[in-house]
Motif scaffolding. Structure first.
Motif: not given
Length: 348
Positions: A92-103, A59-64
Protein backbone atom coordinates in the motif's frame (compact mmCIF):
# COMPACT_ATOMS: atom_id res chain seq x y z
CA UNK A 1 -19.15 5.89 11.62
CA UNK A 2 -20.18 6.75 15.18
CA UNK A 3 -17.21 7.27 17.45
CA UNK A 4 -16.80 4.42 19.95
CA UNK A 5 -14.85 4.55 23.18
CA UNK A 6 -13.11 1.27 22.32
CA UNK A 7 -12.73 -0.52 19.00
CA UNK A 8 -12.67 -4.30 19.22
CA UNK A 9 -11.22 -6.75 16.70
CA UNK A 10 -14.79 -7.48 15.58
CA UNK A 11 -15.40 -3.74 14.99
CA UNK A 12 -12.30 -3.52 12.79
CA UNK A 13 -13.33 -6.64 10.86
CA UNK A 14 -16.77 -5.14 10.24
CA UNK A 15 -15.20 -1.89 9.03
CA UNK A 16 -13.01 -3.84 6.62
CA UNK A 17 -16.18 -5.33 5.13
CA UNK A 18 -18.24 -2.16 4.98
CA UNK A 19 -16.08 0.99 5.15
CA UNK A 20 -16.02 1.70 1.40
CA UNK A 21 -19.81 1.59 1.29
CA UNK A 22 -20.20 4.15 4.06
CA UNK A 23 -21.00 7.79 3.48
CA UNK A 24 -17.56 9.00 4.61
CA UNK A 25 -14.86 6.33 4.10
CA UNK A 26 -12.06 8.83 4.73
CA UNK A 27 -13.67 9.68 8.04
CA UNK A 28 -13.56 5.98 8.90
CA UNK A 29 -9.83 5.93 8.08
CA UNK A 30 -9.24 8.93 10.35
CA UNK A 31 -11.28 7.31 13.14
CA UNK A 32 -9.15 4.16 12.92
CA UNK A 33 -5.96 6.18 13.11
CA UNK A 34 -7.29 8.19 16.05
CA UNK A 35 -8.26 5.01 17.88
CA UNK A 36 -4.67 3.78 17.60
CA UNK A 37 -3.23 7.15 18.62
CA UNK A 38 -5.55 7.45 21.62
CA UNK A 39 -5.07 3.83 22.76
CA UNK A 40 -8.74 3.03 22.13
CA UNK A 41 -8.17 -0.47 20.77
CA UNK A 42 -9.39 -3.35 22.90
CA UNK A 43 -6.39 -5.35 21.68
CA UNK A 44 -3.22 -3.25 21.11
CA UNK A 45 -2.01 -5.91 18.67
CA UNK A 46 -4.74 -4.70 16.28
CA UNK A 47 -2.89 -1.41 15.72
CA UNK A 48 -1.08 -2.54 12.59
CA UNK A 49 -4.23 -3.96 11.02
CA UNK A 50 -6.28 -0.87 11.87
CA UNK A 51 -3.72 1.46 10.32
CA UNK A 52 -3.30 -0.79 7.28
CA UNK A 53 -7.05 -0.59 6.72
CA UNK A 54 -6.88 3.21 7.07
CA UNK A 55 -4.10 3.28 4.44
CA UNK A 56 -6.09 1.06 2.10
CA UNK A 57 -9.17 3.29 2.35
CA UNK A 58 -7.14 6.45 1.72
CA UNK A 59 -5.30 4.93 -1.25
CA UNK A 60 -8.51 3.70 -2.88
CA UNK A 61 -10.09 7.11 -2.37
CA UNK A 62 -7.17 8.84 -4.11
CA UNK A 63 -5.49 10.41 -1.07
CA UNK A 64 -1.88 9.23 -1.43
CA UNK A 65 -0.43 11.55 1.23
CA UNK A 66 -2.82 10.23 3.88
CA UNK A 67 -2.32 6.65 2.66
CA UNK A 68 1.44 7.08 2.97
CA UNK A 69 1.17 8.40 6.53
CA UNK A 70 -1.14 5.59 7.61
CA UNK A 71 0.98 2.90 5.92
CA UNK A 72 4.18 4.11 7.56
CA UNK A 73 2.48 4.14 10.96
CA UNK A 74 1.16 0.65 10.28
CA UNK A 75 4.64 -0.65 9.49
CA UNK A 76 5.95 0.81 12.74
CA UNK A 77 3.14 -0.94 14.64
CA UNK A 78 3.85 -4.45 13.35
CA UNK A 79 6.20 -6.42 15.60
CA UNK A 80 7.87 -8.08 12.61
CA UNK A 81 8.45 -7.10 9.02
CA UNK A 82 7.79 -10.75 8.12
CA UNK A 83 4.14 -10.44 9.19
CA UNK A 84 1.96 -11.02 6.07
CA UNK A 85 -0.08 -7.92 6.91
CA UNK A 86 3.13 -5.91 7.11
CA UNK A 87 3.82 -6.95 3.53
CA UNK A 88 0.38 -5.70 2.50
CA UNK A 89 1.07 -2.39 4.27
CA UNK A 90 4.35 -2.04 2.36
CA UNK A 91 2.53 -2.69 -0.91
CA UNK A 92 0.00 0.00 0.00
CA UNK A 93 2.89 2.34 0.75
CA UNK A 94 4.28 1.63 -2.71
CA UNK A 95 0.90 2.33 -4.32
CA UNK A 96 0.70 5.64 -2.49
CA UNK A 97 4.23 6.52 -3.63
CA UNK A 98 3.27 5.80 -7.24
CA UNK A 99 0.16 7.99 -6.86
CA UNK A 100 2.06 10.84 -5.22
CA UNK A 101 4.15 11.41 -8.35
CA UNK A 102 7.89 11.83 -8.58
CA UNK A 103 8.57 8.87 -6.29
CA UNK A 104 8.28 6.00 -8.73
CA UNK A 105 11.82 4.77 -7.97
CA UNK A 106 11.02 4.61 -4.24
CA UNK A 107 7.80 2.75 -4.96
CA UNK A 108 9.50 0.20 -7.19
CA UNK A 109 12.26 -0.28 -4.62
CA UNK A 110 9.64 -1.01 -1.95
CA UNK A 111 7.98 -3.64 -4.15
CA UNK A 112 11.34 -5.11 -5.17
CA UNK A 113 12.07 -5.69 -1.49
CA UNK A 114 8.81 -7.68 -1.32
CA UNK A 115 9.76 -10.05 -4.16
CA UNK A 116 11.09 -12.77 -1.80
CA UNK A 117 7.64 -12.87 -0.18
CA UNK A 118 6.24 -14.19 -3.48
CA UNK A 119 7.88 -17.52 -2.71
CA UNK A 120 6.63 -17.92 0.85
CA UNK A 121 3.46 -15.90 1.51
CA UNK A 122 0.19 -16.90 -0.21
CA UNK A 123 -1.15 -13.31 -0.13
CA UNK A 124 1.98 -11.74 -1.63
CA UNK A 125 1.25 -12.49 -5.32
CA UNK A 126 -2.05 -10.60 -5.04
CA UNK A 127 -0.84 -7.49 -3.24
CA UNK A 128 2.44 -7.18 -5.16
CA UNK A 129 0.85 -7.64 -8.59
CA UNK A 130 -2.06 -5.34 -7.71
CA UNK A 131 0.37 -2.57 -6.76
CA UNK A 132 2.26 -2.98 -10.04
CA UNK A 133 -1.00 -3.13 -12.02
CA UNK A 134 -2.21 0.10 -10.43
CA UNK A 135 1.01 1.81 -11.51
CA UNK A 136 0.79 0.56 -15.09
CA UNK A 137 3.62 -1.95 -14.50
CA UNK A 138 1.72 -5.14 -15.29
CA UNK A 139 4.55 -6.38 -17.51
CA UNK A 140 6.87 -6.18 -14.50
CA UNK A 141 4.34 -8.13 -12.45
CA UNK A 142 4.22 -10.82 -15.15
CA UNK A 143 8.02 -11.15 -15.13
CA UNK A 144 8.24 -11.36 -11.34
CA UNK A 145 5.41 -13.86 -11.04
CA UNK A 146 6.81 -16.00 -13.86
CA UNK A 147 10.25 -16.10 -12.27
CA UNK A 148 8.74 -17.03 -8.91
CA UNK A 149 6.72 -19.84 -10.51
CA UNK A 150 9.83 -21.15 -12.25
CA UNK A 151 11.74 -21.09 -8.98
CA UNK A 152 9.08 -23.11 -7.18
CA UNK A 153 8.65 -25.57 -10.02
CA UNK A 154 12.38 -25.81 -10.62
CA UNK A 155 11.78 -25.46 -14.34
CA UNK A 156 12.36 -23.00 -17.13
CA UNK A 157 9.66 -20.64 -18.35
CA UNK A 158 8.18 -21.27 -21.76
CA UNK A 159 10.07 -19.12 -24.24
CA UNK A 160 8.20 -16.08 -25.46
CA UNK A 161 6.47 -16.76 -28.73
CA UNK A 162 6.90 -20.54 -28.51
CA UNK A 163 4.43 -22.48 -30.61
CA UNK A 164 1.75 -24.60 -29.01
CA UNK A 165 3.54 -27.69 -30.28
CA UNK A 166 6.76 -26.67 -28.52
CA UNK A 167 5.14 -26.20 -25.11
CA UNK A 168 6.20 -28.95 -22.72
CA UNK A 169 3.77 -31.07 -20.79
CA UNK A 170 2.06 -29.59 -17.75
CA UNK A 171 4.00 -30.63 -14.61
CA UNK A 172 2.40 -33.12 -12.25
CA UNK A 173 1.66 -30.75 -9.35
CA UNK A 174 -1.11 -31.16 -6.81
CA UNK A 175 -2.95 -28.28 -5.20
CA UNK A 176 -3.14 -28.23 -1.41
CA UNK A 177 -6.32 -28.48 0.66
CA UNK A 178 -9.24 -26.33 -0.47
CA UNK A 179 -8.98 -24.06 2.57
CA UNK A 180 -5.21 -23.55 2.12
CA UNK A 181 -4.08 -24.32 -1.44
CA UNK A 182 -0.51 -23.05 -1.04
CA UNK A 183 1.81 -20.42 -2.48
CA UNK A 184 2.20 -22.01 -5.91
CA UNK A 185 -1.54 -21.97 -6.54
CA UNK A 186 -1.81 -18.24 -5.80
CA UNK A 187 1.28 -17.44 -7.86
CA UNK A 188 -0.12 -19.29 -10.84
CA UNK A 189 -3.55 -17.69 -10.51
CA UNK A 190 -2.18 -14.16 -10.30
CA UNK A 191 0.21 -14.80 -13.17
CA UNK A 192 -2.68 -16.18 -15.24
CA UNK A 193 -4.76 -13.07 -14.48
CA UNK A 194 -1.94 -10.66 -15.36
CA UNK A 195 -1.12 -12.46 -18.60
CA UNK A 196 -4.78 -12.49 -19.61
CA UNK A 197 -5.01 -8.74 -19.02
CA UNK A 198 -1.84 -8.25 -21.09
CA UNK A 199 -3.33 -10.38 -23.91
CA UNK A 200 -0.38 -12.79 -23.75
CA UNK A 201 -0.73 -16.25 -25.30
CA UNK A 202 -1.76 -19.17 -23.10
CA UNK A 203 1.31 -21.17 -22.05
CA UNK A 204 2.04 -24.32 -20.03
CA UNK A 205 1.92 -22.49 -16.70
CA UNK A 206 -1.49 -21.08 -17.64
CA UNK A 207 -2.56 -24.67 -18.32
CA UNK A 208 -1.29 -25.61 -14.87
CA UNK A 209 -3.20 -22.71 -13.30
CA UNK A 210 -6.41 -23.95 -14.94
CA UNK A 211 -5.78 -27.51 -13.83
CA UNK A 212 -5.05 -26.61 -10.21
CA UNK A 213 -8.09 -24.35 -10.09
CA UNK A 214 -10.22 -27.23 -11.30
CA UNK A 215 -8.78 -29.45 -8.55
CA UNK A 216 -9.51 -26.80 -5.94
CA UNK A 217 -13.07 -26.25 -7.16
CA UNK A 218 -13.70 -29.99 -7.07
CA UNK A 219 -12.37 -30.32 -3.53
CA UNK A 220 -14.30 -27.30 -2.29
CA UNK A 221 -17.45 -28.71 -3.83
CA UNK A 222 -16.85 -32.11 -2.29
CA UNK A 223 -16.39 -30.46 1.10
CA UNK A 224 -19.28 -27.98 0.91
CA UNK A 225 -21.73 -29.72 -1.41
CA UNK A 226 -21.22 -26.92 -3.94
CA UNK A 227 -18.88 -24.02 -4.62
CA UNK A 228 -19.41 -20.28 -4.38
CA UNK A 229 -18.68 -18.57 -7.69
CA UNK A 230 -19.02 -15.06 -9.00
CA UNK A 231 -21.37 -15.78 -11.90
CA UNK A 232 -24.16 -13.21 -11.69
CA UNK A 233 -27.51 -13.97 -13.28
CA UNK A 234 -29.55 -10.79 -13.98
CA UNK A 235 -33.19 -11.08 -12.98
CA UNK A 236 -34.54 -12.38 -16.30
CA UNK A 237 -31.59 -14.74 -16.76
CA UNK A 238 -31.99 -16.06 -13.21
CA UNK A 239 -35.59 -17.05 -13.95
CA UNK A 240 -34.49 -18.74 -17.19
CA UNK A 241 -31.66 -20.53 -15.38
CA UNK A 242 -33.89 -22.14 -12.77
CA UNK A 243 -36.48 -22.99 -15.38
CA UNK A 244 -33.85 -24.77 -17.48
CA UNK A 245 -31.65 -26.13 -14.68
CA UNK A 246 -33.69 -26.40 -11.49
CA UNK A 247 -30.89 -28.44 -9.92
CA UNK A 248 -28.83 -25.22 -9.62
CA UNK A 249 -31.18 -23.76 -7.01
CA UNK A 250 -28.83 -24.94 -4.27
CA UNK A 251 -25.86 -23.24 -5.94
CA UNK A 252 -27.38 -19.88 -6.85
CA UNK A 253 -30.31 -19.56 -4.46
CA UNK A 254 -34.05 -20.21 -4.58
CA UNK A 255 -34.84 -16.69 -5.78
CA UNK A 256 -33.11 -13.61 -7.16
CA UNK A 257 -32.87 -11.85 -3.79
CA UNK A 258 -31.10 -14.85 -2.27
CA UNK A 259 -28.79 -15.01 -5.32
CA UNK A 260 -27.74 -11.37 -4.93
CA UNK A 261 -27.26 -11.77 -1.18
CA UNK A 262 -24.96 -14.77 -1.70
CA UNK A 263 -22.82 -12.83 -4.15
CA UNK A 264 -22.66 -9.72 -1.96
CA UNK A 265 -21.58 -11.78 1.06
CA UNK A 266 -18.92 -13.60 -0.96
CA UNK A 267 -17.54 -10.32 -2.32
CA UNK A 268 -17.41 -8.88 1.19
CA UNK A 269 -15.57 -12.00 2.38
CA UNK A 270 -13.02 -11.74 -0.45
CA UNK A 271 -12.50 -8.03 0.25
CA UNK A 272 -11.83 -8.89 3.89
CA UNK A 273 -8.92 -11.11 2.78
CA UNK A 274 -7.29 -8.12 1.07
CA UNK A 275 -8.31 -8.92 -2.50
CA UNK A 276 -8.77 -5.92 -4.77
CA UNK A 277 -10.31 -5.34 -8.19
CA UNK A 278 -13.33 -7.48 -7.33
CA UNK A 279 -16.40 -7.88 -9.49
CA UNK A 280 -19.03 -10.30 -10.76
CA UNK A 281 -19.42 -11.87 -14.19
CA UNK A 282 -22.72 -11.28 -15.95
CA UNK A 283 -23.88 -14.68 -17.19
CA UNK A 284 -26.58 -15.88 -19.57
CA UNK A 285 -28.25 -19.26 -19.87
CA UNK A 286 -27.51 -19.32 -23.60
CA UNK A 287 -23.85 -18.62 -22.86
CA UNK A 288 -23.59 -21.39 -20.25
CA UNK A 289 -25.42 -23.90 -22.42
CA UNK A 290 -23.30 -22.95 -25.43
CA UNK A 291 -20.08 -23.37 -23.46
CA UNK A 292 -21.24 -26.73 -22.13
CA UNK A 293 -22.11 -27.85 -25.66
CA UNK A 294 -18.70 -26.88 -27.04
CA UNK A 295 -16.94 -28.76 -24.23
CA UNK A 296 -19.33 -31.72 -24.23
CA UNK A 297 -20.12 -30.85 -20.62
CA UNK A 298 -23.14 -30.57 -18.37
CA UNK A 299 -24.27 -27.04 -17.38
CA UNK A 300 -25.06 -28.30 -13.89
CA UNK A 301 -21.49 -29.55 -13.39
CA UNK A 302 -19.35 -27.19 -11.32
CA UNK A 303 -16.28 -27.68 -13.53
CA UNK A 304 -18.29 -26.65 -16.58
CA UNK A 305 -19.52 -23.54 -14.77
CA UNK A 306 -15.97 -22.74 -13.62
CA UNK A 307 -14.80 -22.96 -17.23
CA UNK A 308 -17.64 -20.71 -18.36
CA UNK A 309 -16.64 -18.21 -15.65
CA UNK A 310 -13.04 -18.21 -16.91
CA UNK A 311 -14.29 -17.59 -20.44
CA UNK A 312 -16.39 -14.63 -19.24
CA UNK A 313 -13.47 -13.26 -17.23
CA UNK A 314 -11.55 -12.80 -20.48
CA UNK A 315 -14.30 -10.47 -21.78
CA UNK A 316 -14.11 -7.03 -20.13
CA UNK A 317 -17.73 -6.27 -21.10
CA UNK A 318 -18.97 -9.20 -18.98
CA UNK A 319 -17.40 -7.92 -15.78
CA UNK A 320 -19.33 -5.73 -13.33
CA UNK A 321 -17.00 -3.95 -10.91
CA UNK A 322 -17.65 -4.09 -7.16
CA UNK A 323 -18.29 -2.25 -4.89
CA UNK A 324 -20.07 0.78 -6.33
CA UNK A 325 -20.17 4.01 -4.35
CA UNK A 326 -22.79 4.00 -1.64
CA UNK A 327 -25.10 6.41 -3.52
CA UNK A 328 -24.44 4.98 -7.00
CA UNK A 329 -26.69 2.52 -8.82
CA UNK A 330 -26.44 -0.98 -7.37
CA UNK A 331 -24.22 -3.43 -9.24
CA UNK A 332 -27.13 -5.88 -9.64
CA UNK A 333 -28.97 -3.66 -12.14
CA UNK A 334 -32.09 -3.19 -10.03
CA UNK A 335 -32.02 0.58 -10.56
CA UNK A 336 -31.87 1.25 -6.80
CA UNK A 337 -28.96 2.85 -4.99
CA UNK A 338 -26.37 0.41 -3.65
CA UNK A 339 -26.97 1.54 -0.06
CA UNK A 340 -30.69 0.72 -0.42
CA UNK A 341 -30.30 -2.60 -2.20
CA UNK A 342 -27.38 -5.06 -2.09
CA UNK A 343 -25.17 -3.34 0.50
CA UNK A 344 -27.48 -4.29 3.39
CA UNK A 345 -27.70 -7.86 2.08
CA UNK A 346 -24.16 -8.60 3.28
CA UNK A 347 -25.37 -8.11 6.86
CA UNK A 348 -28.59 -10.13 6.66
Amino acid sequence: MPTKDVLTSADIAELRRSALGMADPLGVAAELADAVEQNRLADPDDAGGALTLAAEIAEIRGKPDAALRYAERALAAYPSGEDPLAGFARALRARALFQAGGREDDALAELTALRPFLLVQPDAPAYVSAALDAAGRSSVAETWLSEAVDTLLGGRATAAGASTQAITAVPAVEVGPAESPGVLFFLLQQRHRVRRNLNLPHDRHDDLADRLETQLVRRAGDRNGGEPDLLFWPRAEFDRLLAAHAELTGTYGPDWDAHRARLEKELVRLAATGQVGLGVLSATVAGLDGFAGRRDGDPSDRETRAGYARELAARPAARIAWPPERNDACWCGSGLKYKKDCLPRSRS
